[in-house]
Design a protein around this motif. Structure first.
Motif, PDB file in Angstrom:
ATOM      1  N   MET A   1     -34.228   6.040   0.382  1.00  0.00           N
ATOM      2  CA  MET A   1     -35.652   6.358   0.270  1.00  0.00           C
ATOM      3  C   MET A   1     -36.431   5.093  -0.087  1.00  0.00           C
ATOM      4  N   THR A   2     -37.542   4.861   0.574  1.00  0.00           N
ATOM      5  CA  THR A   2     -38.402   3.720   0.275  1.00  0.00           C
ATOM      6  C   THR A   2     -39.355   4.098  -0.854  1.00  0.00           C
ATOM      7  N   TYR A   3     -39.263   3.371  -1.976  1.00  0.00           N
ATOM      8  CA  TYR A   3     -40.113   3.644  -3.128  1.00  0.00           C
ATOM      9  C   TYR A   3     -41.486   2.996  -2.985  1.00  0.00           C
ATOM     10  N   LEU A   4     -41.495   1.762  -2.482  1.00  0.00           N
ATOM     11  CA  LEU A   4     -42.755   1.005  -2.417  1.00  0.00           C
ATOM     12  C   LEU A   4     -42.798   0.203  -1.129  1.00  0.00           C
ATOM     13  N   THR A   5     -43.982   0.182  -0.511  1.00  0.00           N
ATOM     14  CA  THR A   5     -44.210  -0.630   0.684  1.00  0.00           C
ATOM     15  C   THR A   5     -45.536  -1.363   0.527  1.00  0.00           C
ATOM     16  N   GLN A  63     -44.268   5.831  -3.093  1.00  0.00           N
ATOM     17  CA  GLN A  63     -43.835   7.199  -2.809  1.00  0.00           C
ATOM     18  C   GLN A  63     -44.339   8.160  -3.877  1.00  0.00           C
ATOM     19  N   ASN A  64     -44.808   9.331  -3.477  1.00  0.00           N
ATOM     20  CA  ASN A  64     -45.294  10.335  -4.419  1.00  0.00           C
ATOM     21  C   ASN A  64     -44.206  10.696  -5.434  1.00  0.00           C
ATOM     22  N   GLY A  65     -44.610  10.819  -6.694  1.00  0.00           N
ATOM     23  CA  GLY A  65     -43.675  11.235  -7.737  1.00  0.00           C
ATOM     24  C   GLY A  65     -42.885  10.103  -8.352  1.00  0.00           C
ATOM     25  N   ASP A 177     -38.704   5.074 -12.586  1.00  0.00           N
ATOM     26  CA  ASP A 177     -37.941   4.997 -11.339  1.00  0.00           C
ATOM     27  C   ASP A 177     -37.999   3.586 -10.764  1.00  0.00           C
ATOM     28  N   LEU A 178     -39.157   2.945 -10.906  1.00  0.00           N
ATOM     29  CA  LEU A 178     -39.373   1.587 -10.393  1.00  0.00           C
ATOM     30  C   LEU A 178     -39.833   0.700 -11.546  1.00  0.00           C
ATOM     31  N   LEU A 179     -39.080  -0.362 -11.785  1.00  0.00           N
ATOM     32  CA  LEU A 179     -39.352  -1.254 -12.905  1.00  0.00           C
ATOM     33  C   LEU A 179     -39.784  -2.617 -12.369  1.00  0.00           C
TER      34      LEU A 179
END
Length: 629
Positions: A1-5, A63-65, A177-179
């Motif tokens: 899953m792509t978290y950030l673009t 990504q949402n959430g 989730d993303l640091l």
């Protein structure tokens, strides 16, 4: 899953473009580092990704959430709060979930009805989803590891390093989730860095960070994004792999440019003949000519930092410490410490924060007086001290004026003399940048000026206190080369293990209580030595404990560590602990189901606390027996 673009990001300050057309993505589980020279906008890019700054063009999509955590290079915390209040009142999703759960428990205890029951169930589900049941335990562990113990201390009383550690603890506690981390190892001692390395390597959190610590990069990251001349290069691997591929790329680029240059000469001859018939074929060749010309005119950025200043001659006596002692109240820094420095000696100083490393440097420079003992400095010794807190100058001053205040003309190692402006160019400050106010420079660029201000005095005894903070990898490599060839004496305090191992001859290790170990070898060899010593101490302690116990003898042979009655107690404890843990799990299930009345809720909560204490006490006894089993 792509978290950030992010797509086609661009950002400029005034007429100076930091970056243009930046496009990349972060997928779940990626641990990515951004590598780029100072002044190219690394920190600004991180702020844009974290939503703290707005880009001039392009788009960032998350990504949402996805919950995001961000550590700034220099965090700004509310000075009017205590550390406890900052953690409790900060914008932390996990903390808000914990507080909401605690509120619903209190509301149920006051009045139990359908509304409070539903609120409790919702809050419990949120605790499950955020994995927040062990929040208090994690908070104690993380704060303790970062040497933060007094939670009632005011933020306003903290040093810059302490603020950075508090901010780091806060962002780790939130378990995002993303640091996104900007120079996370700054102001951490080596033990803290090793703990953070281990924490991030084991964590499932997706990571995007900027750091100059090469050991840290190598052990944590599985992906490197390099930003060079407004282009991005992606490397799927750690720092060692990145260095290998970067070298290969630069070799190919140089070969391609050289080949284009040879071809350009042939095409230039054809162009100069100016063929009269401009056929489609010749027009195509003309177009090719201009493409070749553009390719041949390209060249990799060959600018290099040149640290080649002059050095004063060193006489017979360098610097000597005789029976030096220093303490603050009950904290002993030095205890009858003696040492005589030799010509060209390079010493690294390591130890926990607060062990007295900076005080040791100040005693050598004369800024602090020892309680006892004497410091003797040779007549020819010229000491320059690069301080951890960096520049202490007016931010409105222009770069060129900062250097001219010290010297209009600088003498280099080869005896030549150059102007302050030319000297700045040696340090990669273009003529345009030289007239920029200091406050507009990046953290790494300010550090470069700090190094210049130290070296410009032509020292033969250098003291560097955390010189690597905020420097890019190119500057670090050049600084390493300069220090390796520096003919004078060097004392360097740094948490950068890679940097230290490359340049120092041996280490002064501040182990606390006035104990300073003189370790000849690399930092990693010291860590292995400490691990062996710790294992030996535990073994001796265990043997000492066992020898104090009376051991019954049967048929001339010694029995095992536990007596017969102790073995019975040992197995009994195992069953009791299992029973208490089962009861605790049942109570926790009842508490989370939300079916208990207020009185029952209070009773069960109290019993849960009692069980926790009993389990801890019995487990400690069981563990002691297990060591002798």
């Amino acid at each position: 899953m792509t978290y950030l673009t992010c797509e086609n990001l661009s950002k400029s300050y005034g007429l100076k473009p930091l970056f243009e057309g930046i496009t990349f993505g972060l997928s779940q589980g990626d641990k990515t580092a951004l590598v780029a020279p100072n002044g190219t906008g690394k920190s600004t890019l991180l702020k844009i990704l974290a939503g703290k700054e707005v880009q001039d063009g392009g788009e960032v999509m998350i990504q949402n959430g996805i919950r995001t955590g961000y550590l700034e290079q220099e965090p700004e915390l509310k000075p009017g709060l205590t550390i406890r209040e900052y953690i409790s009142e900060g914008n932390s999703e996990v903390m808000q979930i914990v507080q909401e759960y605690e509120n619903t428990v209190e509301n149920q205890a006051v009045e139990y009805n359908e509304t409070t029951r539903e609120a409790f169930e919702k809050a419990s589900a949120a605790m499950d989803a955020a994995n927040a049941w062990d929040f208090e335990q994690r908070m104690e562990q993380i704060l303790g590891r970062l040497n933060i113990h007094n939670l009632d201390q005011m933020i306003s009383s903290l040093s810059g390093g302490e603020k950075k550690r508090v901010a780091l603890a806060f962002v780790l506690l939130d378990n995002p989730d993303l640091l996104i981390l900007d120079e996370p190892t700054n102001h951490l001692d080596v033990e803290m860095i090793e703990w953070l390395e281990d924490w991030l390597a084991k964590s499932t959190t997706t990571l995007f960070m900027v750091t100059h610590d090469r050991y840290f990069l190598d052990r944590v990251c599985n992906r490197i994004i390099e930003m060079d001349n407004s282009k991005l290069y992606h490397h799927n691997g750690n720092y060692s792999y990145y260095l290998e591929k970067k070298a290969e790329r630069e070799t190919v680029e140089r070969t391609g440019i050289a080949k284009a240059g040879r071809l350009l000469k042939k095409e230039l001859e054809w162009m100069r003949r100016q063929p009269k018939a401009r056929t489609t074929k010749s027009k195509s060749r003309i177009d090719d000519f201009y493409e070749i010309k553009e390719r041949a005119s390209q060249s990799p950025d060959t600018r290099e930092l040149e640290l080649n200043v002059s050095m004063r001659r060193i006489g017979g006596q360098v610097l000597e410490l005789e029976d030096v002692s220093k303490s603050y109240d009950d904290i002993i820094i030095l205890n009858n410490f003696s040492y005589s420095f030799k010509k060209g000696e390079k010493i690294g100083v390591i130890g926990k924060n607060g062990a007295g490393k900076s005080t040791f440097l100040k005693i050598i420079t004369g800024e602090e007086k020892p309680d006892l003992g004497e410091v003797k400095t040779g007549a020819t010794i010229q000491i320059s001290h690069y301080r951890q807190d960096g520049l202490q100058i007016d931010g409105e001053m222009r770069v060129i004026d900062v250097i001219k205040e010290i010297a209009e003309v600088i003498e280099l190692a080869d005896g030549s003399r150059i102007s302050a402006s030319k000297f700045l160019e040696h340090f990669l400050f273009t003529p345009e940048m030289q007239y920029t106010p200091v406050h507009k420079l990046s953290g790494g660029e300010k550090r470069r000026i700090g190094l210049m201000m130290v070296l410009i005095k032509n020292p033969n005894f250098l003291i560097l206190d955390e010189p690597t903070n905020d420097l890019d990898l190119i500057t670090l490599q050049k600084l390493e080369e300069f220090l390796a060839g520096f003919g004078g004496c060097l004392i360097v305090v740094s948490h950068d293990r890679f940097f230290m191992d490359k340049i120092v001859d041996h280490y002064f290790v501040f182990e606390g209580g006035g104990i300073i170990r003189d370790h000849h070898g690399t930092y990693m060899e010291y860590r292995y030595l400490k691990a062996e010593e710790e294992a030996e101490r535990k073994k001796e302690k265990r043997q000492s404990t066992e020898s104090k116990k009376e051991k019954p003898v049967t048929s001339g042979k010694e029995s095992s560590g536990l007596t017969f009655n102790e073995k019975k107690e040992y197995h009994k404890l195992e069953k009791e602990i299992q029973s208490l843990e089962s009861e605790q799990r049942l109570i926790l299930q009842e508490l989370t189901e939300g079916k208990l009345k207020p009185a029952q809720l209070q009773e069960k909560s109290e019993r849960y606390g009692i069980l926790t204490e009993l389990i801890e006490e019995k487990t400690m006894v069981w563990l002691e027996m297990a060591e002798r089993e």
